[in-house]
Design a protein around this motif. Sequence first.
Motif: not given
Length: 288
Positions: A63, A30, A20, A27
Amino acid sequence: MPHGPVVRRRKLGEELRSLRHTSGMTSREVARLLGWHQSKVSRIETGASGVTPADVSRLLDVYAVRDPQLRSLLEVLAGSAGGGGSGWWHAYRGLIPPQYRDFISLESQASTVRTLETSVVPGLLQTAGYARAVTRASLDGLPDGRLDSLVEVRLTRQRVLRASPPLRFTAVLDEAVLHREVGGPEVMRDQLEHLTQVAQLQHVQLQLLPFSVGGYVGLTGPFVIFSFPNISDLDVVVLDHLTSSLYLERREDLEAYSSAFRTLQAHALSPERSLDLITEIGRSFRRS
């Protein structure tokens, strides 16, 4: 939910977090793309909770990870004790126990296997006749149908030696392995002839510990060290027992067993001299 070892789950989370960071995403970003709560991404990355192979695949898509070997490895690690997914062994789930499936899944994803064997020829190097005799002896009273299927599993595992790229396989064998008459003289002669053939493959290295060595580290039991492509700290040591297998993943355990294996190789005969001894012992088994 997956129930793999905590250490392995944490290592998987560390790798996903690294990917990541490489992608430059937070985060929160994502989680938004996947429709998750941000806490789910955090729990996965810290190893606080398990993650399914399907979710790992979705993360790798986000990713932009395209390496098929890396994707396959991480998806397998996400399964139960590293043994989830739908590999060929999944068809035998009613026949072989979960720990054996875990072992096969690790073997199928490894780039290198190092093993010490003190009693029998390693499974990846067994002939059908030898595999049948070993299985029959270790599982007394097994019906012929189950025996046939277990031998089939053993032989199918050997595909990793013919894969592209093939598994790099290094084995140190106690000389006693070659003298123990498993299945009778003809089975042993065929098995030792097979060893002389497979030992000549570039990606297979076979060394013998002759009786003259005496006692040695590892004498009390065999072990296997799995190493994986791309992620060096996911190596694992497997110790086999009669009714279970023990998986060692702590760095200090890995270092201890790797050091022990190097010591074994130093005390063993060279691959060339080992091949000569295998041929010599093979001549002692005469066809009836």
